[in-house]
Design an enzyme around this catalytic site. Structure first.
Site, PDB file in Angstrom:
ATOM      1  N   GLU A 165       0.733  -1.081  -0.023  1.00  7.97           N
ATOM      2  CA  GLU A 165      -0.085  -0.046  -0.104  1.00  7.97           C
ATOM      3  C   GLU A 165       0.940   1.404   0.141  1.00  7.97           C
ATOM      4  O   GLU A 165       0.589   2.102   0.876  1.00  7.97           O
ATOM      5  CB  GLU A 165      -0.937  -0.044   1.370  1.00  7.97           C
ATOM      6  CG  GLU A 165      -2.019  -1.068   1.215  1.00  7.97           C
ATOM      7  CD  GLU A 165      -3.003  -1.007   2.178  1.00  7.97           C
ATOM      8  OE1 GLU A 165      -2.942  -0.105   3.256  1.00  7.97           O
ATOM      9  OE2 GLU A 165      -4.221  -1.536   2.068  1.00  7.97           O
ATOM     10  N   GLU A 374      -6.082  -8.478   1.056  1.00  2.00           N
ATOM     11  CA  GLU A 374      -6.670  -8.026   2.300  1.00  2.00           C
ATOM     12  C   GLU A 374      -8.097  -7.649   1.876  1.00  2.00           C
ATOM     13  O   GLU A 374      -8.594  -7.166   1.037  1.00  2.00           O
ATOM     14  CB  GLU A 374      -6.158  -6.868   2.909  1.00  2.00           C
ATOM     15  CG  GLU A 374      -4.648  -7.388   3.419  1.00  2.00           C
ATOM     16  CD  GLU A 374      -3.864  -5.953   4.020  1.00  2.00           C
ATOM     17  OE1 GLU A 374      -4.669  -5.063   4.583  1.00  2.00           O
ATOM     18  OE2 GLU A 374      -2.720  -6.001   3.961  1.00  2.00           O
TER      19      GLU A 374
END
Ligand code: BG6
Length: 470
Positions: A165, A374
């Site tokens: 990320e 995720e």
């Protein structure tokens, strides 16, 4: 159900953790501190990062639980300060042995390892020596660590993720970057992001050079954006924020191209990175094999007049629904609540259709297989007579997995789906109070007792029917 609407036979059903959020043992067997270890240790002890879920000492039991659930994949991260804790190129044998033991366990149960190379745990020594990711020497240090990972584990790990990320780090703050306060973070973040992109590209190329059998890709946090209404300016507002938080990073990491209008927007507050010609060549010659995506929520945007006062985003830190403050960026966008959706206690919109939107937007733009690394929901949980009946999590996962299956029907090549998280672990922003796991961890007990939640058994059944009977 049409055959093409089904998950593939070899679909990677899995669950995720990251090293600094789960392992604990932050100074054991030669490991040194990472900046993530420091920034999540607060005085109240809420984060308890030093021990966390103590995966380091429980990995055998945890992987057995993972196997009993039927998992096909395990997504974890390798901890740089455990593997190369000090001098560049110098291996920490004990830290490396830990990951070999962990990989042995996964192999024993036939579980596919998916490893993130960097999930926020930059060694403090690198931060101190070079000032962290804003300096290119950190990229060289990272590559030295990555080479060790490939040489040590490359034959054993079929899927690598480079950096977790970079987009969310850029958007939402300095945690994980050791930049405290908004000003330094805003000033440095374009440089940091550029170096992340270089690190990503070099890791991709090194992987392809050393490990022809392995696949590697970036891991983005993606937040799809809806326009609040069909007013054309609301659509522009939605494009603005979506490009600023999603496409800007994907174009850079996947195509080696800066979206110049977004770069200009950020350059109003950030120092420009030095972009050398060879950087752009490197960035556009490092083809990822797949794209990993983390998904939690969507956003809604509407137009914000230039006459409006700007408003900083203020996240809901206390887990009290309705306390987040949405940002306003005059002349670009303003975010607001979605009246069609429920929210979690932390004001994250619960939007299963959003994961389908994301999968279609990304897959049909880049035509690379996608892996969900995720997806999950945080709850405030206490055992009730020894069990955790987490119906809210079951509903969340069921609806999101259904939406993934619909995306498969929309033509998306989906490699797998990993729940965040396998175990309760330290939330990036909220420590131990925000629980995501399929397995409860009793932070009050010294031995960190594990209790599989109701969602653990439920997810096991999803895996058993390959997600086709939901
Ligand atoms: C992702 C991160 O941003 O979201 C994880 O990759 C993180 O590390 C997860 O834990 C959830 O965010 P948070 O702040 O609720 O822990």
């Amino acid at each position: 159900m049409r055959e093409k609407d089904r998950f593939s036979e070899n679909f990677l059903w899995g669950a995720s953790i990251s090293a600094y959020q789960a392992e604990g043992a932050i100074l054991e067997d030669g490991k040194t501190l990472s900046i993530a270890d420091l920034s999540t240790r607060d005085e109240s002890g809420m984060c308890q990062n030093a021990v966390s879920s103590d995966f380091y000492h429980h990995y055998r039991e945890d992987i057995r639980l993972l196997a009993e659930m039927g998992a096909k994949a395990f997504r974890f991260s390798l901890a740089w300060p455990r593997i190369m804790p000090g001098q560049e190129g110098v291996r920490n044998r004990e830290g490396i042995a830990f990951y070999h033991r962990m990989l042995d366990e996964l192999k024993r149960y036939g579980i596919t390892p998916v490893a993130t190379l960097f999930h926020y745990d930059l060694p403090v020594s690198v931060q101190e020596a070079y000032g962290g990711w804003k300096d290119r020497r950190t990229v060289d240090a990272f590559m030295s660590y990555v080479r060790i990972c490939f040489e040590e584990f490359g034959e054993r790990i079929p899927y690598f993720l480079t950096i977790n990320e970079p987009d969310i780090l850029f958007m939402y703050g300095g945690h994980g970057l050791d930049l405290h306060g908004r000003e330094p973070w805003r000033r440095e973040r374009l440089k940091i992001n550029h170096n992340f992109a270089l690190a990503h590209a070099r890791a991709v190329n090194l992987c392809h050079e050393l490990l022809p059998g392995a696949k590697i890709g970036p891991a983005f946090g993606y937040v799809p954006v809806y326009a609040k209404s069909c007013r054309p300016l609301d659509r522009i507002a939605a494009m603005n924020i979506s490009e600023q938080q999603n496409q800007f990073f994907q174009e850079l990491f996947l195509n080696g191209r800066y979206m110049s209008h977004v770069l200009d927007f950020y350059a109003q507050e950030s120092e420009m990175p030095e972009i050398e010609e060879s950087d752009l060549e490197l960035l556009s010659s490092a083809p990822s094999d797949f794209i990993a995506l983390n998904y939690y929520k969507s956003d809604v945007a509407k137009w914000c007049e230039t006459s409006e006062e700007p408003q900083e985003m203020q996240g809901n830190a206390g887990g009290r629904k309705g306390t987040c403050v949405y940002p306003k960026v005059p002349g670009f966008y303003e975010l607001c609540a979605n009246s069609y959706l429920e929210r979690t206690n932390w004001d994250w919109e619960i939007d299963p259709a959003g994961i389908r939107v994301m999968l279609r937007e990304v897959y049909h733009r880049y035509h690379l297989p996608v892996l969900i690394t995720e997806n999950g929901v945080a709850c405030l949980e206490q055992p009730e007579e020894g069990s955790i009946p987490d119906e809210e999590r079951i509903a969340y996962l069921r609806d999101h997995i259904r939406a993934c299956r619909e995306a498969v029907g929309d033509g998306v090549e989906l490699l797998g789906y990993c729940v965040w998280s396998f175990l309760d672990l330290m939330s990036t922003g909220h420590g131990a109070s925000k629980r995501y796991g399929l397995v409860y961890v009793d932070y009050g007990s010294k031995e960190r007792k594990r209790i599989p939640k109701k969602s653990y058994a439920w997810y096991g059944n999803v895996i058993k029917c390959n997600g086709n009977e939901l």
